[in-house]
Design an enzyme around this catalytic site. Structure first.
Site, mmCIF file in Angstrom:
data_model
loop_
_atom_site.group_PDB
_atom_site.id
_atom_site.type_symbol
_atom_site.label_atom_id
_atom_site.label_comp_id
_atom_site.label_asym_id
_atom_site.label_seq_id
_atom_site.Cartn_x
_atom_site.Cartn_y
_atom_site.Cartn_z
ATOM 1 N N GLY A 212 0.830 -1.197 0.000
ATOM 2 C CA GLY A 212 0.000 0.000 0.000
ATOM 3 C C GLY A 212 0.862 1.243 0.000
ATOM 4 N N PRO A 213 0.211 2.391 -0.199
ATOM 5 C CA PRO A 213 0.971 3.649 -0.244
ATOM 6 C C PRO A 213 1.643 3.949 1.094
ATOM 7 C CG PRO A 213 -1.361 4.001 -0.773
ATOM 8 C CD PRO A 213 -1.227 2.586 -0.368
ATOM 9 N N GLY B 50 2.538 5.479 4.619
ATOM 10 C CA GLY B 50 1.767 6.106 5.687
ATOM 11 C C GLY B 50 0.390 5.535 5.930
ATOM 12 N N THR B 51 0.088 4.380 5.320
ATOM 13 C CA THR B 51 -1.245 3.815 5.516
ATOM 14 C C THR B 51 -1.298 2.857 6.698
ATOM 15 O OG1 THR B 51 -0.650 2.268 3.782
ATOM 16 C CG2 THR B 51 -2.151 4.035 3.187
ATOM 17 N N GLY B 52 -0.185 2.697 7.391
ATOM 18 C CA GLY B 52 -0.213 1.874 8.595
ATOM 19 C C GLY B 52 0.291 0.460 8.408
ATOM 20 N N GLU C 249 -8.846 33.496 -7.057
ATOM 21 C CA GLU C 249 -9.462 32.449 -6.226
ATOM 22 C C GLU C 249 -10.976 32.435 -6.378
ATOM 23 O OE1 GLU C 249 -7.757 30.179 -5.092
ATOM 24 O OE2 GLU C 249 -5.788 31.110 -5.211
ATOM 25 N N HIS D 115 -11.965 30.578 -9.468
ATOM 26 C CA HIS D 115 -12.078 29.120 -9.283
ATOM 27 C C HIS D 115 -13.423 28.771 -8.653
ATOM 28 C CE1 HIS D 115 -8.024 27.972 -10.321
ATOM 29 N NE2 HIS D 115 -7.462 28.675 -9.365
HETATM 30 P P1 ADP Z 1 3.575 2.762 6.559
HETATM 31 O O1 ADP Z 1 4.441 1.758 7.187
HETATM 32 O O2 ADP Z 1 2.415 2.190 5.831
HETATM 33 O O3 ADP Z 1 4.300 3.757 5.701
HETATM 34 P P2 ADP Z 1 3.145 3.498 9.269
HETATM 35 O O4 ADP Z 1 2.629 2.220 9.774
HETATM 36 O O5 ADP Z 1 4.557 3.796 9.575
HETATM 37 O O6 ADP Z 1 2.912 3.632 7.706
HETATM 38 O O7 ADP Z 1 2.204 4.662 9.780
HETATM 39 C C1 ADP Z 1 2.712 5.858 10.288
HETATM 40 C C2 ADP Z 1 1.813 6.407 11.375
HETATM 41 O O8 ADP Z 1 0.558 6.820 10.840
HETATM 42 C C3 ADP Z 1 1.472 5.401 12.425
HETATM 43 O O9 ADP Z 1 2.437 5.371 13.416
HETATM 44 C C4 ADP Z 1 0.132 5.899 12.949
HETATM 45 O O10 ADP Z 1 0.321 6.894 13.915
HETATM 46 C C5 ADP Z 1 -0.481 6.533 11.740
HETATM 47 N N1 ADP Z 1 -1.422 5.631 11.083
HETATM 48 C C6 ADP Z 1 -1.326 5.170 9.829
HETATM 49 N N2 ADP Z 1 -2.365 4.376 9.523
HETATM 50 C C7 ADP Z 1 -3.134 4.330 10.615
HETATM 51 C C8 ADP Z 1 -4.357 3.661 10.930
HETATM 52 N N3 ADP Z 1 -4.988 2.887 10.029
HETATM 53 N N4 ADP Z 1 -4.872 3.818 12.171
HETATM 54 C C9 ADP Z 1 -4.244 4.596 13.059
HETATM 55 N N5 ADP Z 1 -3.100 5.236 12.831
HETATM 56 C C10 ADP Z 1 -2.535 5.130 11.626
HETATM 57 ZN ZN ZN Z 2 -5.443 28.943 -8.996
#
Ligand code: ADP
Ligand code: ZN
Ligand code: MG
Length: 642
Positions: A228-229, A231-233, A449, A452
């Site tokens: 997954g992208p 920051g998705t956890g 603005e 838009h």
């Molecule tokens: P990835 O490994 O997918 O890049 P991370 O697991 O490191 O992302 O996520 C970074 C932070 O974002 C986590 O520590 C958490 O604080 C927050 N976060 C991301 N997804 C979630 C989720 N589904 N629920 C709660 N917090 C999340």
């Molecule tokens: Zn503009």
């Protein structure tokens, strides 16, 4: 988090040898050899005897058959000596000013008497006991020093051969090990992502109770790949699995495998799996696995990485079906992974961890919001609505920024306004209050603005306006118009895609219409409009002349949606012409809309200049109010001015 981390340690004696070696190199080597350095003048025995007779000799030292001596006069001229470190051996002299003479000793039994009579200081440097130590220190320590250095580097270059080598402890896996029960993260900390949790729940229950699976003859998946992208956890989810299962958690990140020195990666993999087998049942987590798992290609490539990958593949095969070791890995570039990694028996389970939808965003916001103090009504659904496309990490950051903002303002709790401001910060950077903008430029920005916003509001299929602001931001934006859908959209039809382009051209259209000039302020709009238009033609099959043919492919869906062109030069030129035509059409439409609503444009821009920020509601109120011009009366919505 309080985790016990295990890291490899260098043996203490290695440091001792290195230290001694350095000491010898710095101080020791030169000193003893000063006497024999060739600086002394060789004379014949009769010269020595003459000097002795004349009473000129001051000091004599006998050493291995050679007499070293100095003369009175010269010795007195001797300047103060610098202190010297010389391992219990005092050289006759070490000052360059004092000349040392050397003479081969003859069989001269009376010499001692004569020396004594002449009042000469004399001594014999027997040295054997001392010398042994000296030689030891002088030669052995540097050798040991070099051996230590070399073996250190050889170890780093990999365990040559099967043996442990000279030194143990180097070349460990570097995995961070968290013992069972110490991972505090659970599935409750991961919001949304229900499908991913469900997939992983099976692994958890297997780790809890492996017999149930072995009895029936089922084989657990050896590995699950979280994709997954960013920051998705994914990392969070892997930790949660360990937390839920209560087993040791060995984590290592892919880039750590690929080291500067050849062969280290493979040996790290070996160590990692050895450790895992000892700790089973346990979870091995390889984060960012694409760093090692990239496709092996036929062009030489990175041998080190390929060796590491091969080792990983063979280690994964080496497990028996139910050894109790579960391997999790995470990546945001699944398309780049080697096919061999993905075949059944290795990472045979793929767990997509996608960007959260509106409900998911709200749930994530709630989890993070529960950790901070809030005041007054908090509407997280509203925040979720204005953050489409945000990842879990983005949302966690929004909450944290809001808390920081509250602290800066000297408050003790976070309000809804803090949260909304924080979204703006995430979107466009902090406000730049110090920036001075001339009245004329302010007007241009405001018209841009409102252009838009007005174009969006007057089109079917465009998202409602949420906010318009002309406060400059640290990202370089001088203002922005935020749109937000009431409900999440998953599809976009052709009309909506076109409406988006029309809205994007609305800013420039307003500038041209009202000031008869164009500015650089529209560069970002132009970029976005072009990429939508191009996608419509090359990927979405929304062009009449090309129809359903794909000319571009997205290469990395999780990282920036980069595309690769796949068509002839001639087609590429035609596509370009079509993109230009499409945007031109959108621009004309935007200008028409603005011309038709010119008085509203002026009115809203005036309000915006005065207030700097207006909400979508305020915007709609002005737009829907009957025009305040005395001459004209317009019924509600559809006004048309000549
Ligand atoms: P990835 O490994 O997918 O890049 P991370 O697991 O490191 O992302 O996520 C970074 C932070 O974002 C986590 O520590 C958490 O604080 C927050 N976060 C991301 N997804 C979630 C989720 N589904 N629920 C709660 N917090 C999340
Ligand atoms: Zn503009
Ligand atoms: Mg991660």
């Amino acid at each position: 988090m309080d985790e016990k981390q295990q890291r490899p340690r260098r043996p203490w004696w290695l440091w001792l040898i290195v230290g001694l070696g350095v000491a010898v190199m710095l101080f020791g080597l030169g000193a003893p050899s000063a006497l024999f350095s060739g600086s002394e003048e060789e004379v014949t025995y009769d010269v020595f005897l003459d000097a002795l007779e004349a009473g000129k000799v001051k000091e004599v030292q006998l050493k291995s058959g050679t007499l070293y001596y100095t003369l009175q006069a010269e010795a007195e001229a001797k300047p103060t000596q610098a202190p010297q470190l010389n391992f219990g051996f005092r050289p006759l002299t070490s000052s360059k000013k004092t000349k040392v003479y050397a003479v081969t000793a003859m069989n001269d039994p009376n010499l001692v008497d004569r020396l004594h009579a002449a009042g000469v200081t004399f001594s014999e440097n027997a040295g054997t006991g001392n010398m042994l130590l000296l030689v030891l220190i002088q030669y052995l320590v540097p050798i040991l020093f070099y051996v230590a250095i070399f073996s250190f580097f050889f170890r780093r270059m990999g365990k040559l051969g099967a043996g442990g080598g000279l030194m143990g402890g180097l070349g460990k896996s570097n995995a961070r090990t968290v013992e069972g029960g110490e991972v505090k993260t659970t599935f409750a900390d991961v919001a949304g992502q229900d499908e991913a949790k469900e997939s992983l729940q099976e692994i958890v229950s297997y780790l809890h109770n492996p017999q149930e699976y072995t009895e029936i003859g089922a084989r657990m998946p050896r590995g699950a790949l979280l994709i997954g992208p960013p920051g998705t956890g994914k990392t969070l989810m892997a930790r949660a699995v360990a937390g839920e299962a209560g087993v040791p958690f060995l984590s290592i990140s892919g880039p750590e495998f690929v080291e500067l020195f050849v062969g280290m990666g493979a040996s790290k993999v070996r160590d990692l799996f050895k450790e895992a087998r000892e700790k089973a049942p346990c979870i091995v987590f390889i984060d960012e696995i694409d760093a090692v798992g990239k496709k092996r290609d036929g062009f030489g490539g990175n041998d080190e990485r390929e060796q590491t990958l091969n080792q990983l593949l063979s280690e994964m095969d080496g497990f028996e079906g139910n050894s109790g070791v579960v391997i999790l890995a995470a990546t945001n570039r699944p398309e780049s992974l080697d096919k061999a990694l993905l075949r059944p028996g290795r990472f045979d389970r793929r767990v997509p961890v996608e960007l959260p939808d509106q409900g998911g965003r709200e749930a994530i916001l709630r989890i993070h919001c529960d950790r901070i103090k809030t005041a007054g009504p908090i509407d997280l659904a509203a925040i979720a609505r204005i953050t489409p496309g945000a990842s879990g990490a983005d949302l966690a950051n929004v909450i944290n920024e809001a808390a920081l903002c509250a602290v800066r303002a000297g408050r003790h709790a976070v309000t809804q306004k803090d949260l909304e401001d924080s979204v703006d910060v995430a979107l466009a950077g902090k406000q730049r209050k110090s920036m001075v903008i001339s009245q004329h430029e302010k007007e241009i920005i405001a018209y841009h603005e409102v252009g838009h916003a007005l174009v969006a509001a007057r089109q079917k299929g465009a998202s409602p306006v949420h906010k318009i602001t002309i406060i400059p931001r640290t990202s370089g934006a001088l203002g922005f118009t935020m749109q937000a859908d009431e409900d999440e959209r998953f599809l976009m039809d052709k009309q909506e895609a076109f409406a988006k382009i029309v809205t994007l051209t609305g800013g420039r259209a307003a500038e041209e219409l009202c000031f008869d000039s164009v500015t650089t302020g529209a560069s970002n709009d132009i970029e976005q409009a072009t990429s939508i238009a191009r996608a419509m033609i090359t990927r979405y099959g929304m062009s009449e002349s090309f129809g359903m043919t794909a000319f571009e492919q997205v290469v990395n869906p999780y990282l920036g949606n980069d595309t690769a062109m796949n068509c002839s030069q001639e087609t590429a030129a035609r596509i370009d012409r079509e993109v230009i035509a499409l945007i031109e059409k959108a621009y004309e439409q935007a200008k028409t809309i603005l011309k038709d609503n010119r008085s509203k444009l002026d009115e809203i821009a005036r309000v915006l200049i005065a207030r700097e920020t207006i909400t979508g509601q305020e915007f709609m109120d002005i737009l829907n109010a009957p025009v305040a011009l005395p001459a004209k009366q317009e019924p509600g919505e559809a006004e048309n001015e000549g």
